[in-house]
Design a protein around this motif. Structure first.
Motif, PDB file in Angstrom:
ATOM      1  N   LYS A 134       0.831  -1.209   0.000  1.00 17.86           N
ATOM      2  CA  LYS A 134       0.000   0.000   0.000  1.00 17.86           C
ATOM      3  C   LYS A 134       0.865   1.258   0.000  1.00 17.86           C
ATOM      4  CE  LYS A 134      -3.890  -2.156   2.441  1.00 17.86           C
ATOM      5  NZ  LYS A 134      -4.693  -2.167   3.697  1.00 17.86           N
ATOM      6  N   ASN A 135       1.951   1.236   0.761  1.00 15.60           N
ATOM      7  CA  ASN A 135       2.831   2.406   0.803  1.00 15.60           C
ATOM      8  C   ASN A 135       3.484   2.665  -0.554  1.00 15.60           C
ATOM      9  OD1 ASN A 135       2.315   2.831   3.533  1.00 15.60           O
ATOM     10  ND2 ASN A 135       4.018   1.541   4.193  1.00 15.60           N
ATOM     11  N   VAL A 136       3.865   1.570  -1.242  1.00 13.14           N
ATOM     12  CA  VAL A 136       4.459   1.729  -2.576  1.00 13.14           C
ATOM     13  C   VAL A 136       3.452   2.336  -3.540  1.00 13.14           C
ATOM     14  CG1 VAL A 136       5.345   0.461  -4.567  1.00 13.14           C
ATOM     15  CG2 VAL A 136       6.164  -0.099  -2.283  1.00 13.14           C
ATOM     16  N   LEU A 137       2.192   1.870  -3.473  1.00 19.06           N
ATOM     17  CA  LEU A 137       1.167   2.393  -4.370  1.00 19.06           C
ATOM     18  C   LEU A 137       0.807   3.834  -4.037  1.00 19.06           C
ATOM     19  CD1 LEU A 137      -1.196  -0.724  -4.560  1.00 19.06           C
ATOM     20  CD2 LEU A 137       0.499   0.021  -6.235  1.00 19.06           C
ATOM     21  N   ARG A 138       0.932   4.219  -2.753  1.00 18.08           N
ATOM     22  CA  ARG A 138       0.599   5.590  -2.358  1.00 18.08           C
ATOM     23  C   ARG A 138       1.743   6.567  -2.566  1.00 18.08           C
ATOM     24  NH1 ARG A 138      -2.250   3.409   2.402  1.00 18.08           N
ATOM     25  NH2 ARG A 138      -0.317   3.736   3.579  1.00 18.08           N
ATOM     26  N   THR A 139       2.943   6.073  -2.840  1.00 16.09           N
ATOM     27  CA  THR A 139       4.106   6.951  -2.947  1.00 16.09           C
ATOM     28  C   THR A 139       3.949   8.032  -4.021  1.00 16.09           C
ATOM     29  OG1 THR A 139       5.601   5.246  -2.087  1.00 16.09           O
ATOM     30  CG2 THR A 139       6.587   7.009  -3.401  1.00 16.09           C
ATOM     31  N   PRO A 140       3.511   7.704  -5.262  1.00 17.61           N
ATOM     32  CA  PRO A 140       3.355   8.785  -6.259  1.00 17.61           C
ATOM     33  C   PRO A 140       2.368   9.858  -5.822  1.00 17.61           C
ATOM     34  CG  PRO A 140       3.304   6.632  -7.320  1.00 17.61           C
ATOM     35  CD  PRO A 140       3.225   6.380  -5.847  1.00 17.61           C
ATOM     36  N   VAL A 141       1.259   9.442  -5.201  1.00 20.97           N
ATOM     37  CA  VAL A 141       0.260  10.417  -4.761  1.00 20.97           C
ATOM     38  C   VAL A 141       0.842  11.314  -3.680  1.00 20.97           C
ATOM     39  CG1 VAL A 141      -2.030  10.697  -3.751  1.00 20.97           C
ATOM     40  CG2 VAL A 141      -1.592   8.824  -5.365  1.00 20.97           C
ATOM     41  N   GLU A 142       1.552  10.730  -2.727  1.00 24.12           N
ATOM     42  CA  GLU A 142       2.154  11.536  -1.662  1.00 24.12           C
ATOM     43  C   GLU A 142       3.245  12.449  -2.201  1.00 24.12           C
ATOM     44  OE1 GLU A 142       3.509   8.779   1.228  1.00 24.12           O
ATOM     45  OE2 GLU A 142       1.487   8.247   1.933  1.00 24.12           O
ATOM     46  N   ALA A 143       3.974  11.997  -3.222  1.00 21.49           N
ATOM     47  CA  ALA A 143       5.010  12.847  -3.812  1.00 21.49           C
ATOM     48  C   ALA A 143       4.390  14.072  -4.470  1.00 21.49           C
ATOM     49  CB  ALA A 143       5.824  12.049  -4.833  1.00 21.49           C
ATOM     50  N   VAL A 144       3.303  13.877  -5.214  1.00 28.22           N
ATOM     51  CA  VAL A 144       2.613  15.014  -5.841  1.00 28.22           C
ATOM     52  C   VAL A 144       2.074  15.952  -4.778  1.00 28.22           C
ATOM     53  CG1 VAL A 144       0.640  15.669  -7.262  1.00 28.22           C
ATOM     54  CG2 VAL A 144       2.063  13.718  -7.920  1.00 28.22           C
ATOM     55  N   ARG A 145       1.556  15.401  -3.696  1.00 24.88           N
ATOM     56  CA  ARG A 145       1.023  16.222  -2.607  1.00 24.88           C
ATOM     57  C   ARG A 145       2.129  17.047  -1.957  1.00 24.88           C
ATOM     58  NH1 ARG A 145      -1.681  12.525   1.478  1.00 24.88           N
ATOM     59  NH2 ARG A 145      -2.914  12.075  -0.392  1.00 24.88           N
ATOM     60  N   ASP A 146       3.300  16.440  -1.763  1.00 25.29           N
ATOM     61  CA  ASP A 146       4.420  17.168  -1.165  1.00 25.29           C
ATOM     62  C   ASP A 146       4.901  18.295  -2.074  1.00 25.29           C
ATOM     63  OD1 ASP A 146       4.320  15.514   1.017  1.00 25.29           O
ATOM     64  OD2 ASP A 146       5.912  14.169   0.310  1.00 25.29           O
ATOM     65  N   VAL A 147       4.922  18.017  -3.383  1.00 29.60           N
ATOM     66  CA  VAL A 147       5.347  19.065  -4.321  1.00 29.60           C
ATOM     67  C   VAL A 147       4.378  20.243  -4.285  1.00 29.60           C
ATOM     68  CG1 VAL A 147       5.645  19.601  -6.770  1.00 29.60           C
ATOM     69  CG2 VAL A 147       6.604  17.493  -5.838  1.00 29.60           C
ATOM     70  N   ARG A 148       3.093  19.955  -4.280  1.00 26.40           N
ATOM     71  CA  ARG A 148       2.099  21.034  -4.216  1.00 26.40           C
ATOM     72  C   ARG A 148       2.232  21.831  -2.918  1.00 26.40           C
ATOM     73  NH1 ARG A 148      -3.411  17.938  -6.360  1.00 26.40           N
ATOM     74  NH2 ARG A 148      -2.745  17.734  -8.553  1.00 26.40           N
ATOM     75  N   TYR A 149       2.456  21.120  -1.814  1.00 24.43           N
ATOM     76  CA  TYR A 149       2.614  21.805  -0.519  1.00 24.43           C
ATOM     77  C   TYR A 149       3.852  22.697  -0.533  1.00 24.43           C
ATOM     78  CZ  TYR A 149       3.680  22.429   4.428  1.00 24.43           C
ATOM     79  OH  TYR A 149       4.002  22.972   5.648  1.00 24.43           O
ATOM     80  N   THR A 150       4.953  22.213  -1.122  1.00 20.20           N
ATOM     81  CA  THR A 150       6.191  22.995  -1.163  1.00 20.20           C
ATOM     82  C   THR A 150       6.022  24.218  -2.044  1.00 20.20           C
ATOM     83  OG1 THR A 150       7.483  20.967  -0.850  1.00 20.20           O
ATOM     84  CG2 THR A 150       8.648  22.892  -1.680  1.00 20.20           C
ATOM     85  N   VAL A 151       5.394  24.064  -3.221  1.00 18.03           N
ATOM     86  CA  VAL A 151       5.177  25.202  -4.120  1.00 18.03           C
ATOM     87  C   VAL A 151       4.306  26.253  -3.456  1.00 18.03           C
ATOM     88  CG1 VAL A 151       4.117  25.900  -6.299  1.00 18.03           C
ATOM     89  CG2 VAL A 151       5.543  23.846  -6.209  1.00 18.03           C
ATOM     90  N   ARG A 152       3.264  25.802  -2.766  1.00 17.34           N
ATOM     91  CA  ARG A 152       2.377  26.737  -2.077  1.00 17.34           C
ATOM     92  C   ARG A 152       3.118  27.452  -0.953  1.00 17.34           C
ATOM     93  NH1 ARG A 152      -0.931  23.380  -0.048  1.00 17.34           N
ATOM     94  NH2 ARG A 152      -2.082  23.058  -1.997  1.00 17.34           N
ATOM     95  N   GLY A 153       3.976  26.718  -0.229  1.00 14.73           N
ATOM     96  CA  GLY A 153       4.728  27.338   0.857  1.00 14.73           C
ATOM     97  C   GLY A 153       5.725  28.353   0.358  1.00 14.73           C
ATOM     98  N   VAL A 154       6.381  28.078  -0.793  1.00 11.15           N
ATOM     99  CA  VAL A 154       7.338  29.049  -1.355  1.00 11.15           C
ATOM    100  C   VAL A 154       6.616  30.301  -1.824  1.00 11.15           C
ATOM    101  CG1 VAL A 154       8.975  29.436  -3.241  1.00 11.15           C
ATOM    102  CG2 VAL A 154       9.019  27.282  -1.991  1.00 11.15           C
ATOM    103  N   ARG A 155       5.457  30.129  -2.466  1.00 11.11           N
ATOM    104  CA  ARG A 155       4.698  31.302  -2.933  1.00 11.11           C
ATOM    105  C   ARG A 155       4.214  32.158  -1.782  1.00 11.11           C
ATOM    106  NH1 ARG A 155       0.838  28.586  -7.649  1.00 11.11           N
ATOM    107  NH2 ARG A 155       2.516  28.302  -9.225  1.00 11.11           N
ATOM    108  N   ASN A 156       3.815  31.532  -0.688  1.00 13.17           N
ATOM    109  CA  ASN A 156       3.309  32.288   0.469  1.00 13.17           C
ATOM    110  C   ASN A 156       4.417  32.788   1.375  1.00 13.17           C
ATOM    111  OD1 ASN A 156       0.726  31.732  -0.483  1.00 13.17           O
ATOM    112  ND2 ASN A 156       0.483  29.921   0.842  1.00 13.17           N
ATOM    113  N   GLY A 157       5.662  32.442   1.075  1.00  5.77           N
ATOM    114  CA  GLY A 157       6.777  32.885   1.904  1.00  5.77           C
ATOM    115  C   GLY A 157       6.968  32.079   3.168  1.00  5.77           C
ATOM    116  N   GLU A 158       6.265  30.947   3.301  1.00 14.25           N
ATOM    117  CA  GLU A 158       6.401  30.114   4.499  1.00 14.25           C
ATOM    118  C   GLU A 158       7.642  29.226   4.452  1.00 14.25           C
ATOM    119  OE1 GLU A 158       2.796  27.946   4.593  1.00 14.25           O
ATOM    120  OE2 GLU A 158       1.512  29.681   5.003  1.00 14.25           O
ATOM    121  N   ILE A 159       8.097  28.894   3.235  1.00 19.20           N
ATOM    122  CA  ILE A 159       9.275  28.038   3.055  1.00 19.20           C
ATOM    123  C   ILE A 159      10.316  28.808   2.261  1.00 19.20           C
ATOM    124  CG2 ILE A 159      10.145  25.869   2.084  1.00 19.20           C
ATOM    125  CD1 ILE A 159       7.376  24.700   2.385  1.00 19.20           C
TER     126      ILE A 159
END
Length: 360
Positions: free
Chosen positions: A16-41
């Motif tokens: 299950k973790n292997v199958l969820r890895t791509p979804v979690e990777a996309v989620r992390d990328v979106r979170y990082t992009v949003r944090g950089v735009r908002n100045g949080e990261i």
């Protein structure tokens, strides 16, 4: 049974973790992009991560380059290398799967007739199952496939008895050396360390004597006798490894079980073994690979009919030439089960080599 169910649950969680890895990777990328735009990261943080990931990817690609070279030779159909008279070519000009079809051969489920007697009568119902053709080698231009399936079965019938025999010795010996005090315990431990260092090499050095003994008793072409030898060579190192892992399990757990009235065998099966899952998985894999990949002794003791996969691979080498495309396809197909074992058991191997039965 509880141990097997626990291992099954962990394997299901890993899948299950292997199958969820791509979804979690996309989620992390979106979170990082949003944090950089908002100045949080800070922008430097994702750049560091990208740089480290790129460096690690380059190292992995360099390590896997020999595998890619062999794959390219197999797909070329002629065993051509990456570099030819026309220059460097990272992809074969006319890729073909024919070498792999030659290795695997026909994959056909034959038709069967199933007869069921009708109660209280002399009649029977007959059901005919259809023949299922998964792969027809002749349809791909392969008239004489390899003996891979035969060699594969020989390897399985050697590796599995090796694991069973070795684990029957390794588990009780590891527990006794880890938890019990008895005469000559330190000397036995030193002997195990000595055999860990020189056991396999000593077996090769005494190969002539081993062959003479096996011939004397008529065991030179016995897969079971070969499995016994493999188990003997696997016992010292794996016993020491599992013993060291069991040393990390607190004795208080056993004492609590004894206070609750558990007999010694239940303490072992319900306390020690479940807590040693990672160590047991590591030892089992190492023992399995001992019987799966060994070449020298198998070639010496076995005849052509009982060749295992490593010896069957070596048998492809002709006196004057080597069929590189088929040789490469055979080697990759042979290595695939080992790769899958390491892929799904990586977490257990890392835990088993941590030399600690508990975390925290």
């Amino acid at each position: 049974m509880s141990l097997l169910s626990a291992v099954g649950r962990k394997l299901a969680d890993d899948t299950k973790n292997v199958l969820r890895t791509p979804v979690e990777a996309v989620r992390d990328v979106r979170y990082t992009v949003r944090g950089v735009r908002n100045g949080e990261i800070p922008p430097s943080e994702p750049l560091k991560t990208v740089g480290a990931t790129t460096g690690a990817l380059v190292i992995v690609l360099l390590l896997l380059f020999p595998v890619y070279w062999i794959l390219q030779a197999a797909l070329s159909g002629t065993g051509a290398s990456l570099y030819s008279s026309s220059g460097l070519s990272l992809l074969p000009k006319e890729p073909t799967l024919q070498p792999f079809v030659w290795v695997v051969g026909d994959l056909i489920v034959p038709a069967y007739s199933v007869s069921v007697n009708v109660p209280l009568t002399e009649q029977a119902l007959v059901f005919d199952t259809p023949q299922v053709t998964l792969l027809d080698a002749s349809a791909h231009g392969v008239d004489r496939p390899s003996q891979f399936k035969h060699f594969f079965w020989n390897s399985v019938t050697v590796a599995i008895p090796t694991v069973i025999i070795a684990m029957c010795l390794i588990v009780p010996a590891s527990y006794a050396l880890s938890r019990r005090k008895f005469i000559f315990r330190r000397k036995i431990l030193f002997l195990y360390v000595l055999m860990t260092q020189v056991g396999g090499g000593l077996g090769i050095a005494l190969l002539i004597g081993l062959y003479a003994i096996y011939v004397q008793f008529g065991l030179n072409d016995s897969k079971l006798a070969l499995a016994v030898y493999y188990a003997a060579t696997a016992v010292p190192f794996n016993t020491w490894l599992l013993k060291t892992y069991m040393d990390g399990i607190p004795v208080s757990y056993e004492e609590a079980a004894v206070v609750d009235g558990a007999p010694p065998w239940r303490v072992v099966t319900e306390v020690i073994i479940p807590l040693s899952t990672a160590g047991l998985a590591t030892v089992l894999i190492f023992t399995f690979l001992t019987g799966w990949t060994e070449f020298v002794v198998a070639q010496t003791l076995l005849t052509t009919e009982n060749y295992t996969l490593p010896v069957g691979l070596f048998a492809l080498i002709d006196e004057y030439s080597i069929p590189w495309a088929r040789f490469s396809a055979f080697a990759l197909t042979f290595a695939t089960p080992i790769m899958l074992v390491y892929l799904f058991a990586q977490r257990y191997i890392e835990g088993g080599l941590s030399f600690s039965g508990m975390e925290g």
